[in-house]
Structures are given as structure tokens and as C-alpha cells.
Design an enzyme around this catalytic site. Structure first.
Site, PDB file in Angstrom:
ATOM      1  CE  LYS A  32      69.026  15.419  17.377  1.00 13.72           C
ATOM      2  NZ  LYS A  32      69.596  16.230  16.273  1.00 13.72           N
ATOM      3  CB  VAL A 118      80.301   8.777  19.066  1.00 16.28           C
ATOM      4  CG1 VAL A 118      80.987   9.843  19.905  1.00 16.28           C
ATOM      5  CG2 VAL A 118      79.984   7.547  19.917  1.00 16.28           C
ATOM      6  CG  ASP A 159      69.131  17.695  21.038  1.00 12.19           C
ATOM      7  OD1 ASP A 159      68.336  18.626  20.800  1.00 12.19           O
ATOM      8  OD2 ASP A 159      70.107  17.439  20.313  1.00 12.19           O
TER       9      ASP A 159
END
Length: 326
Positions: A32, A118, A159
Site C-alpha cells: 500500500k 521490506v 494494516d
């Protein structure tokens, strides 16, 4: 979801096709970008209130769940060596939660294929958690409802519920209470990536320090801006670019001043708007088109202000079963 170019909001997690329990399942979930990340000062309870406008993008994580004796996990893809492959991994914890809810043993091998940076502020770990929830539910034929999956997602992290929904949504609370936002068309992004991730806790701590020092004012809003919501409904990338907001950005720039140079290069390349994604260090630049996104990415590479770049489109679906071998 309506046809191409129509208004659409987040739809149901999972697959509409019936699945055969016990066979390997592959689920894809998106990373996102935060179109808006509005953060309150630290409360007396030790937490910040957060309001976020999320958009799911076409950088994705894949989780393959296969029958096994016991629970195990492997990881491949960029920076795979930085991802834990034990019970601290969010996908591992997702499998345990589904097994407990379904009343089965957590017998599964999870293989994660990384496609989201990451520790880049793009919720790659949360996408793994959402994908693992859907994959294990399908693998074991648990038949968990939409509400049950979202409840478990909220337990995993703030999230994760959005990674289940995808598309574009407004998140409140810790960001875990998500409401779909009506959005038209696609939005094109260029991302400036860095190998060294940033600690979310560290960025929030710096945010608190800046507020205590009086160098960062309290500008928390309880609602997303009307201009942003209108831009999304109209599919107006130019208007959306002018509305991008991240209250954590000053803290991220304090910790990594070089991000400012990356942002300036993207602006000089004609980006409609530039923002640090989440807690950073990824810099997200909104482009006029897919071709323009490639040009912005090339400019960041040529200026040597990033370790890598990626381009993607926004407003893609959340966690979905993409294959189940026969």
C-alpha cells in the site's frame, strides 16, 4: 465492483470460486501507499490516534499454503534474508490464529514470495498476514466469514485489515478500522526504494520528540480532507497529488535527511505529488501515466538518490486466491 473506469470500493476477501480443502493454495495480497497519514499527539494511554487513507498498489506478496506435518515457513525474493522464518513472522501467526478459530492443528507449510519492499513503509508484512489468513482458511476449508477474517486481521496488526480489502479505504483507530472509499480509474506511481529500512517505532518516537520540542505542531484531523475524497471519486490524479499528506514525514526526514533529495528529484521530474510512504523510507511519487512513472523512476536512478526503484498502479484488489493446483 463495476466495469473499467467506473466507481469501485473494496470488495470481499477470498475467492468466489469453490475450493477443494487440502490442496495447495496461492494467495496474492498488495502493498500500500498512504495517500494521507494523519497522526495525533501521543495520548495519555500511550497511543496515537491515526487516520489514514490507504491505496493498494500492484507490488504484491504471494503466500503459498501447502499441507504439512506441523507449521513451517520459507521466504524468497528481494531482501528475503531480512524476513524471519519462525513464529515471529506475521504469516506464521496468521496460520496459528486461523487454526485456533477453525479448531484444527496448524499443519501447513507457508512459502512467502516477497514483492513489496521490506521495512519500506508499504505494509509488505501486513500483506503476508492477510494472504496467510485467506490461504489457510481455504486450505483447511475453515469457511471463516468476512467478519471473522477481519477480526483476526485486526489482531495481527493495524494494516492487515486493509490488505484484506484492498483498493482504497479510510482507516481509523490504529488504522485497523477500514471503510471503503469510492474511487474511479487507476493511479500511477513511481517508488524510490532504499535497502536500509526504518523502524516504525523509531519514527513515531522522533515524531513525539519533535512535538515536545515545539517544532512540529498538532495538526491532527478527525476526517480525511474533502478535497482528497473528491479527487478519488473523480479519478483526478492532479487534484490527488496536491492533497498527499503524511504527518510522520518530518520525523522520517529528521532520521534520514537524504529522503528530501529523493523527493526533490521526483518533483523536478514532474511528479503530481510526492510523499514518504507510511513510516518510510520509501518515497512515493504520483505520476500522470504509466509512462510518466517510468520517467520519474529513471530520474531518481540517474540522480543516484535511491538504491532501487519500482513502478506500480493503484486501486488494486486485496488478498485473493490466485491459484489452486488441481
Amino acid at each position: 465492483m463495476t466495469g473499467r473506469g467506473g466507481l469501485r470500493a473494496a470488495d470481499e476477501p477470498g475467492s468466489t470460486a469453490p475450493l477443494a480443502p487440502g490442496r495447495p493454495v496461492v494467495v496474492r495480497a498488495p502493498g500500500k501507499v498512504n495517500l494521507a497519514l494523519q497522526v495525533s499527539p501521543l495520548g495519555a494511554d500511550g497511543y496515537h490516534r491515526v487516520l489514514s487513507v490507504f491505496q493498494a498498489v500492484s507490488l504484491v506478496e504471494e503466500v503459498e499454503a501447502s499441507p504439512a506435518d506441523g507449521l513451517s515457513l520459507t521466504v524468497t525474493g528481494p531482501q528475503a534474508d531480512a524476513v524471519p522464518a519462525d513464529e515471529t513472522n506475521i504469516a506464521w501467526r496468521a496460520a496459528v490464529l486461523v487454526a485456533e478459530r477453525a479448531g484444527v492443528d496448524p499443519d501447513v507449510h507457508l512459502h512467502l514470495r516477497k514483492g513489496v519492499p521490506v521495512a519500506g513503509g508499504m505494509a509488505g508484512g501486513s500483506a503476508d498476514g492477510a494472504a496467510a489468513l485467506v490461504a489457510c482458511d481455504a486450505l483447511w476449508g475453515a469457511g471463516l466469514s468476512r467478519d471473522e477474517l477481519h477480526e483476526l486481521a485486526g489482531e495481527l496488526g493495524s494494516d492487515v485489515p486493509f490488505a484484506l480489502l484492498g483498493h482504497t479505504a479510510v482507516g481509523t483507530g490504529r488504522g485497523h478500522l477500514v471503510t471503503p472509499a469510492m474511487t474511479r480509474g487507476e493511479f500511477c506511481w513511481a517508488f524510490g526504494l532504499r535497502i536500509d529500512g526504518m523502524s516504525t517505532a523509531g519514527v513515531y518516537s522522533t515524531f513525539d520528540d519533535l512535538q515536545r520540542a515545539g517544532t512540529l505542531a498538532d495538526s491532527f484531523d478527525e476526517e480525511p480532507s474533502t478535497a482528497m475524497m473528491h479527487a478519488l471519486r473523480a479519478g483526478d490524479a492532479h487534484a490527488l497529488g496536491a492533497c498527499l499528506r503524511n504527518d510522520l514525514e518530518p520525523a522520517a526526514l529528521e532520521m534520514a535527511p537524504g529522503l528530501g533529495e529523493t523527493m526533490e528529484v521526483a518533483r523536478s521530474a514532474g511528479a503530481l505529488g510526492v510523499v514518504v510512504s507510511g513510516s518510510g523510507p520509501t518515497v512515493a511519487a504520483l505520476a500522470r501515466s504509466r509512462q510518466h512513472a517510468l520517467a520519474i523512476a529513471a530520474a531518481m536512478t540517474a540522480a543516484d538518490v535511491v538504491d532501487d526503484v519500482a513502478t506500480a498502479v493503484g486501486n488494486v484488489p486485496g488478498a485473493r486466491v490466485v491459484s489452486q493446483p488441481a
